[in-house]
Design a protein around this motif. Structure first.
Motif, PDB file in Angstrom:
ATOM      1  N   LYS A 181       0.841  -1.196   0.000  1.00 42.71           N
ATOM      2  CA  LYS A 181       0.000   0.000   0.000  1.00 42.71           C
ATOM      3  C   LYS A 181       0.873   1.241   0.000  1.00 42.71           C
ATOM      4  CE  LYS A 181      -3.633  -2.310   2.453  1.00 42.71           C
ATOM      5  NZ  LYS A 181      -3.982  -2.817   3.740  1.00 42.71           N
ATOM      6  N   ASP A 182       0.372   2.274  -0.630  1.00 47.11           N
ATOM      7  CA  ASP A 182       1.029   3.571  -0.582  1.00 47.11           C
ATOM      8  C   ASP A 182       0.425   4.330   0.581  1.00 47.11           C
ATOM      9  OD1 ASP A 182       2.050   6.133  -0.969  1.00 47.11           O
ATOM     10  OD2 ASP A 182       2.036   5.911  -3.150  1.00 47.11           O
ATOM     11  N   LEU A 183       1.224   4.600   1.606  1.00 48.36           N
ATOM     12  CA  LEU A 183       0.733   5.275   2.800  1.00 48.36           C
ATOM     13  C   LEU A 183       0.724   6.787   2.652  1.00 48.36           C
ATOM     14  CD1 LEU A 183       2.470   3.108   5.543  1.00 48.36           C
ATOM     15  CD2 LEU A 183       0.202   2.828   4.515  1.00 48.36           C
ATOM     16  N   GLY A 184       1.205   7.269   1.521  1.00 51.16           N
ATOM     17  CA  GLY A 184       1.178   8.705   1.270  1.00 51.16           C
ATOM     18  C   GLY A 184       2.336   9.434   1.903  1.00 51.16           C
ATOM     19  N   GLY A 185       2.163  10.743   2.009  1.00 51.42           N
ATOM     20  CA  GLY A 185       3.233  11.604   2.475  1.00 51.42           C
ATOM     21  C   GLY A 185       3.415  11.593   3.977  1.00 51.42           C
ATOM     22  N   SER A 228       4.357   0.370   1.837  1.00 54.55           N
ATOM     23  CA  SER A 228       4.422  -0.558   2.949  1.00 54.55           C
ATOM     24  C   SER A 228       3.570  -1.799   2.715  1.00 54.55           C
ATOM     25  CB  SER A 228       3.915   0.160   4.203  1.00 54.55           C
ATOM     26  OG  SER A 228       3.819  -0.694   5.295  1.00 54.55           O
ATOM     27  N   PHE A 229       3.960  -2.897   3.356  1.00 49.87           N
ATOM     28  CA  PHE A 229       3.062  -4.046   3.498  1.00 49.87           C
ATOM     29  C   PHE A 229       3.166  -4.537   4.933  1.00 49.87           C
ATOM     30  CE2 PHE A 229       6.966  -6.110   1.955  1.00 49.87           C
ATOM     31  CZ  PHE A 229       7.071  -7.246   2.741  1.00 49.87           C
ATOM     32  N   THR A 230       2.134  -5.242   5.379  1.00 50.80           N
ATOM     33  CA  THR A 230       2.063  -5.696   6.769  1.00 50.80           C
ATOM     34  C   THR A 230       2.178  -7.210   6.831  1.00 50.80           C
ATOM     35  OG1 THR A 230       0.624  -3.831   7.313  1.00 50.80           O
ATOM     36  CG2 THR A 230       0.633  -5.682   8.854  1.00 50.80           C
ATOM     37  N   SER A 239       1.877  -7.743  14.704  1.00 53.22           N
ATOM     38  CA  SER A 239       2.095  -7.427  13.290  1.00 53.22           C
ATOM     39  C   SER A 239       3.292  -6.492  13.162  1.00 53.22           C
ATOM     40  CB  SER A 239       0.860  -6.804  12.662  1.00 53.22           C
ATOM     41  OG  SER A 239       0.573  -5.562  13.240  1.00 53.22           O
ATOM     42  N   MET A 240       3.827  -6.453  11.957  1.00 54.86           N
ATOM     43  CA  MET A 240       4.920  -5.521  11.664  1.00 54.86           C
ATOM     44  C   MET A 240       4.752  -4.993  10.252  1.00 54.86           C
ATOM     45  SD  MET A 240       8.241  -7.929  10.920  1.00 54.86           S
ATOM     46  CE  MET A 240       9.223  -6.589  10.301  1.00 54.86           C
ATOM     47  N   GLN A 241       5.166  -3.760  10.058  1.00 55.89           N
ATOM     48  CA  GLN A 241       5.125  -3.160   8.725  1.00 55.89           C
ATOM     49  C   GLN A 241       6.521  -3.187   8.132  1.00 55.89           C
ATOM     50  OE1 GLN A 241       3.341   0.790   9.146  1.00 55.89           O
ATOM     51  NE2 GLN A 241       1.644  -0.004   7.951  1.00 55.89           N
ATOM     52  N   VAL A 242       6.567  -3.581   6.869  1.00 58.64           N
ATOM     53  CA  VAL A 242       7.808  -3.514   6.098  1.00 58.64           C
ATOM     54  C   VAL A 242       7.632  -2.296   5.197  1.00 58.64           C
ATOM     55  CG1 VAL A 242       9.295  -4.697   4.458  1.00 58.64           C
ATOM     56  CG2 VAL A 242       8.050  -6.016   6.195  1.00 58.64           C
ATOM     57  N   THR A 243       8.474  -1.293   5.373  1.00 56.64           N
ATOM     58  CA  THR A 243       8.279  -0.020   4.678  1.00 56.64           C
ATOM     59  C   THR A 243       9.503   0.393   3.881  1.00 56.64           C
ATOM     60  OG1 THR A 243       9.055   1.264   6.572  1.00 56.64           O
ATOM     61  CG2 THR A 243       6.701   0.826   6.457  1.00 56.64           C
ATOM     62  N   GLU A 259      11.448  -2.554  -5.873  1.00 54.36           N
ATOM     63  CA  GLU A 259      12.301  -3.110  -4.819  1.00 54.36           C
ATOM     64  C   GLU A 259      11.455  -3.748  -3.713  1.00 54.36           C
ATOM     65  OE1 GLU A 259      14.882  -0.060  -3.283  1.00 54.36           O
ATOM     66  OE2 GLU A 259      15.601   0.448  -5.304  1.00 54.36           O
ATOM     67  N   LEU A 260      10.415  -3.040  -3.272  1.00 58.35           N
ATOM     68  CA  LEU A 260       9.563  -3.565  -2.215  1.00 58.35           C
ATOM     69  C   LEU A 260       8.756  -4.755  -2.708  1.00 58.35           C
ATOM     70  CD1 LEU A 260       8.867  -3.124   0.759  1.00 58.35           C
ATOM     71  CD2 LEU A 260       6.968  -1.670   0.010  1.00 58.35           C
ATOM     72  N   ARG A 261       8.310  -4.724  -3.953  1.00 55.60           N
ATOM     73  CA  ARG A 261       7.567  -5.848  -4.535  1.00 55.60           C
ATOM     74  C   ARG A 261       8.439  -7.104  -4.554  1.00 55.60           C
ATOM     75  NH1 ARG A 261       2.840  -7.707  -4.884  1.00 55.60           N
ATOM     76  NH2 ARG A 261       2.034  -5.724  -5.566  1.00 55.60           N
ATOM     77  N   LYS A 262       9.722  -6.947  -4.852  1.00 54.60           N
ATOM     78  CA  LYS A 262      10.639  -8.096  -4.876  1.00 54.60           C
ATOM     79  C   LYS A 262      10.727  -8.731  -3.484  1.00 54.60           C
ATOM     80  CE  LYS A 262      15.345  -9.369  -6.069  1.00 54.60           C
ATOM     81  NZ  LYS A 262      16.663  -8.926  -6.448  1.00 54.60           N
ATOM     82  N   VAL A 263      10.872  -7.913  -2.453  1.00 53.40           N
ATOM     83  CA  VAL A 263      10.932  -8.416  -1.078  1.00 53.40           C
ATOM     84  C   VAL A 263       9.605  -9.079  -0.713  1.00 53.40           C
ATOM     85  CG1 VAL A 263      11.116  -7.745   1.363  1.00 53.40           C
ATOM     86  CG2 VAL A 263      12.631  -6.702  -0.350  1.00 53.40           C
ATOM     87  N   HIS A 264       8.504  -8.417  -1.019  1.00 48.25           N
ATOM     88  CA  HIS A 264       7.156  -8.921  -0.729  1.00 48.25           C
ATOM     89  C   HIS A 264       6.926 -10.280  -1.377  1.00 48.25           C
ATOM     90  CE1 HIS A 264       2.774  -9.100  -1.672  1.00 48.25           C
ATOM     91  NE2 HIS A 264       2.648  -8.630  -0.441  1.00 48.25           N
TER      92      HIS A 264
END
Length: 87
Positions: free
Chosen positions: A23-27, A38-40, A48-52, A66-71
């Motif tokens: 998700k895009d958490l914005g500014g 981020s994803f949870t 729970s934990m957020q990966v940001t 980059e985040l999609r690869k980790v996810h």
């Protein structure tokens, strides 16, 4: 079985209950140009934990990749673990 995130955080795959979509958490209200993707990861213990990953507007696509690869890798490793251990 453990999974190591790029920041060095270790996650036990056996403890994962669910992984959210990115998700895009914005500014960030403290900075003008920085935003967060981020994803949870939710655990069976109800923790729970957020990966940001933070980004500037012109870097969104690269940071998302980059985040999609980790996810996707985390999900793949979790699915493999569940198949091997029947969870």
């Amino acid at each position: 079985m453990d999974y190591k995130l790029p920041d060095g955080t270790i996650i036990n795959l056996a403890d994962i209950y669910e992984i959210s979509e990115i998700k895009d958490l914005g500014g960030d209200s403290h900075t003008i140009d920085e935003s967060t993707l981020s994803f949870t990861v939710r655990f069976k213990s109800h923790r729970s934990m957020q990966v940001t990953k933070n980004y500037h507007f012109n870097e969104w696509f690269e940071v998302f990749k980059e985040l999609r690869k980790v996810h996707d890798d985390l999900i793949l490793q979790w699915e493999k673990y569940k198949q091997e251990h029947g969870n």
